[in-house]
Design a protein around this motif. Structure first.
Motif, mmCIF file in Angstrom:
data_model
loop_
_atom_site.group_PDB
_atom_site.id
_atom_site.type_symbol
_atom_site.label_atom_id
_atom_site.label_comp_id
_atom_site.label_asym_id
_atom_site.label_seq_id
_atom_site.Cartn_x
_atom_site.Cartn_y
_atom_site.Cartn_z
ATOM 1 N N UNK A 69 -21.613 13.318 -5.151
ATOM 2 C CA UNK A 69 -22.331 12.132 -4.657
ATOM 3 C C UNK A 69 -21.610 10.847 -5.072
ATOM 4 N N UNK A 70 -21.044 10.883 -6.276
ATOM 5 C CA UNK A 70 -20.257 9.717 -6.724
ATOM 6 C C UNK A 70 -19.091 9.493 -5.763
ATOM 7 N N UNK A 71 -18.477 10.576 -5.326
ATOM 8 C CA UNK A 71 -17.358 10.452 -4.384
ATOM 9 C C UNK A 71 -17.795 9.853 -3.056
ATOM 10 N N UNK A 72 -18.996 10.248 -2.606
ATOM 11 C CA UNK A 72 -19.517 9.674 -1.353
ATOM 12 C C UNK A 72 -19.634 8.164 -1.490
ATOM 13 N N UNK A 73 -20.175 7.734 -2.649
ATOM 14 C CA UNK A 73 -20.348 6.303 -2.896
ATOM 15 C C UNK A 73 -18.990 5.593 -2.930
ATOM 16 N N UNK A 74 -18.085 6.123 -3.767
ATOM 17 C CA UNK A 74 -16.812 5.428 -3.977
ATOM 18 C C UNK A 74 -15.958 5.387 -2.715
ATOM 19 N N UNK A 75 -16.044 6.420 -1.904
ATOM 20 C CA UNK A 75 -15.207 6.463 -0.694
ATOM 21 C C UNK A 75 -15.550 5.308 0.249
ATOM 22 N N UNK A 76 -16.788 4.780 0.130
ATOM 23 C CA UNK A 76 -17.204 3.672 1.019
ATOM 24 C C UNK A 76 -16.350 2.422 0.788
ATOM 25 N N UNK A 77 -15.908 2.193 -0.441
ATOM 26 C CA UNK A 77 -15.121 0.984 -0.741
ATOM 27 C C UNK A 77 -13.877 0.913 0.136
ATOM 28 N N UNK A 78 -13.169 2.006 0.244
ATOM 29 C CA UNK A 78 -11.947 2.039 1.044
ATOM 30 C C UNK A 78 -12.260 1.987 2.541
ATOM 31 N N UNK A 79 -13.390 2.605 2.937
ATOM 32 C CA UNK A 79 -13.748 2.596 4.369
ATOM 33 C C UNK A 79 -14.080 1.167 4.808
ATOM 34 N N UNK A 80 -14.850 0.463 3.972
ATOM 35 C CA UNK A 80 -15.181 -0.947 4.290
ATOM 36 C C UNK A 80 -13.898 -1.761 4.409
ATOM 37 N N UNK A 81 -13.018 -1.569 3.443
ATOM 38 C CA UNK A 81 -11.758 -2.316 3.421
ATOM 39 C C UNK A 81 -10.938 -2.055 4.690
ATOM 40 N N UNK A 82 -10.899 -0.797 5.121
ATOM 41 C CA UNK A 82 -10.097 -0.436 6.299
ATOM 42 C C UNK A 82 -10.651 -1.113 7.553
ATOM 43 N N UNK A 83 -11.993 -1.122 7.690
ATOM 44 C CA UNK A 83 -12.595 -1.733 8.887
ATOM 45 C C UNK A 83 -12.349 -3.242 8.874
ATOM 46 N N UNK A 84 -12.486 -3.845 7.686
ATOM 47 C CA UNK A 84 -12.304 -5.302 7.590
ATOM 48 C C UNK A 84 -10.847 -5.681 7.883
ATOM 49 N N UNK A 85 -9.924 -4.931 7.302
ATOM 50 C CA UNK A 85 -8.511 -5.266 7.576
ATOM 51 C C UNK A 85 -8.186 -5.024 9.052
ATOM 52 N N UNK A 86 -8.737 -3.968 9.620
ATOM 53 C CA UNK A 86 -8.467 -3.682 11.035
ATOM 54 C C UNK A 86 -8.911 -4.849 11.910
ATOM 55 N N UNK A 87 -10.020 -5.487 11.524
ATOM 56 C CA UNK A 87 -10.485 -6.609 12.352
ATOM 57 C C UNK A 87 -9.480 -7.771 12.289
ATOM 58 N N UNK A 88 -8.843 -7.957 11.138
ATOM 59 C CA UNK A 88 -7.787 -8.988 11.031
ATOM 60 C C UNK A 88 -6.604 -8.631 11.920
ATOM 61 N N UNK A 89 -6.255 -7.357 11.918
ATOM 62 C CA UNK A 89 -5.088 -6.934 12.697
ATOM 63 C C UNK A 89 -5.373 -7.073 14.195
ATOM 64 N N UNK A 90 -6.595 -6.763 14.587
ATOM 65 C CA UNK A 90 -6.946 -6.903 16.016
ATOM 66 C C UNK A 90 -6.821 -8.347 16.471
#
Ligand code: ADP
Ligand code: ASP
Ligand code: MG
Length: 411
Positions: A69-90
């Motif tokens: 469950x800790x992994x589920x939580x922590x994995x969100x940090x990188x997922x959020x970052x990827x979506x946010x950076x992708x919006x900059x790239x778009x």
């Protein structure tokens, strides 16, 4: 067309202006004709809303929360970052697609919290690259064969990047960070530490494994295994950084090196627990066997073991204190535990068999009046266990003792 992996650490994607700089690196590689895969860490550091430590702090019972469950939580940090950076790239008209580690083909074992990569299935990324799309992959995570989310251990986004580089036969994996390469010591402790222009996998593995957090040790292992060139460099400068690649060692091909410059770097590891353990009076002579088997069965991996006929010293990471103490009590051993320890190491392929190196380590400690509590050595490392309060002073003293602020002459 060459494939390049660009990995951006937490501070590099911390805020919008930094993410704009990141976007420029991606544009630059595309303009140079490369196919780019971007790997990101969670944004920022503890205190920033979606940083890994901030997420971890949300669960006050971190010890009770199951690792999965800790992994589920922590994995969100990188997922959020990827979506946010992708919006900059778009916004820069770059065609992008965000993928979790699992979607990018990273398959791991089920050792939640510190999972190991079993294989990388590169097909999805290869298809995207062929279509001219830039995959933006959430670092630090993978999925088990059954599809459960795992994380790769703290600092593990570097490992994501190098593993993808290996699977895609990338020309280079660029690890973009907040310092301009791997230095002779942590610049936070030694401000005049020099950037090392090139290194082989062995020396950087030792530096990383003994504490230099500038690159994840497992990333270096994978790089060595698949001969992936890795460059550690700053997001915020044009400097060339440090190239880690086969044949980039500090020794010449015949193994020579100026003895005065035999040490490549100094590294430190904060917050270790040191134990002094004694067997119960009636126990037979195989007490050490019984002790270490019991610790191993409880998942405790020990370090810096100094064994004597009637006692043993060793260290464990702080998060293993409780289980270590419980194990010792269960098997009836006596112990003392000290929580204010740190280890400081020198690393250099050329120190093997070189007379005088240990003497110089001792001289540096003596001149700085630093007490050595334990020591260990290997063919390319010497490690000292010290009181935590002496850690910075020891790193600085060793850096000076081995002339690491000077340019290494070519052999
Ligand atoms: P990122 O978030 O980009 O992955 P990290 O914090 O994991 O960044 O790693 C970069 C940090 O590593 C630097 O800010 C520096 O303080 C630290 N560091 C420790 N040892 C070294 C070293 N030998 N060379 C460079 N940086 C080091
Ligand atoms: N965000 C993760 C960590 O802080 C992974 C990484 O940054 O590489 O450990
Ligand atoms: Mg890192």
């Amino acid at each position: 067309m060459a494939i390049v992996i660009q990995k951006f650490g937490g501070t590099s994607v911390r805020d919008a202006s930094r993410r704009d700089v990141v976007a420029q690196w991606v544009v630059k590689a595309i303009e140079a004709g490369d196919q780019v895969v971007v790997v990101v860490s969670a944004m920022g550091r503890r205190g920033d809303p979606y940083a890994t430590d901030t997420l971890l702090d949300l669960i006050t019972d971190a010890d009770l929360t199951p690792a999965a469950e800790r992994d589920l939580l922590l994995s969100c940090g990188e997922i959020i970052s990827a979506v946010v950076l992708a919006s900059h790239l778009r916004r820069q008209d770059i065609p992008v697609k965000v993928l979790t580690g699992g979607e990018a083909g990273i398959i791991t074992d089920d050792n939640f919290g510190d999972a190991r990569i079993l294989e990388v299935q590169p097909k999805v990324l290869q298809n995207l690259l062929q279509d001219g799309v830039v995959p933006v992959v959430a670092g630090f995570q993978g999925r088990t064969v059954e599809g459960r989310v795992t994380t790769l251990g703290r600092g593990g986004s570097d490992t994501t990047a190098v593993a993808l580089g290996a699977a895609l036969h990338a020309a280079v994996v660029d690890i973009f960070t907040d310092v301009d390469g791997i230095k002779t010591a942590d610049p936070r402790i030694v401000p005049d530490a020099r950037t090392i222009s090139q290194l082989d996998y062995d020396e950087i593995f030792q530096l990383a494994n003994l504490g230099a957090r500038v690159i994840h040790p497992r990333a270096v292992e994978i790089g060595r295994q698949f001969s992936v060139p890795i460059r550690v460099r700053s997001t915020f400068s044009e400097s060339q950084g440090t190239l880690i690649a086969p044949g980039q060692g500090t020794l010449d091909p015949w193994g020579h090196r100026d003895p005065d410059h035999a040490v490549t770097g100094i590294t430190q590891l904060d917050h270790l627990m040191q134990f002094r353990v004694t067997p119960p009076p009636a126990m037979h002579k195989d007490w050490a066997y019984h002790l270490f088997m019991s610790l191993g069965e409880n998942g405790v991996s020990v370090d810096l073991i100094n064994l004597f006929p009637d006692q043993v010293y060793f260290c464990v990471p702080p998060e293993k204190t409780q289980i270590t103490e419980q194990t010792l009590k269960d098997i009836g051993f006596g112990y003392e535990a000290y929580d204010d320890r740190a280890k400081v190491s020198i690393v250099g392929s050329a120190i093997q068999g070189l007379p005088g190196v240990v003497g110089r380590v001792m001289a540096a400690m003596a001149q700085s009046q630093i007490e050595i509590l334990q020591s260990a050595d290997s063919h390319s490392t010497i490690t000292l266990l010290l009181h935590r309060r002496n850690m910075e002073k020891a790193v600085a003293a060793l850096h000076k003792q081995f002339h690491l602020d000077e340019e290494v002459p070519k052999t």
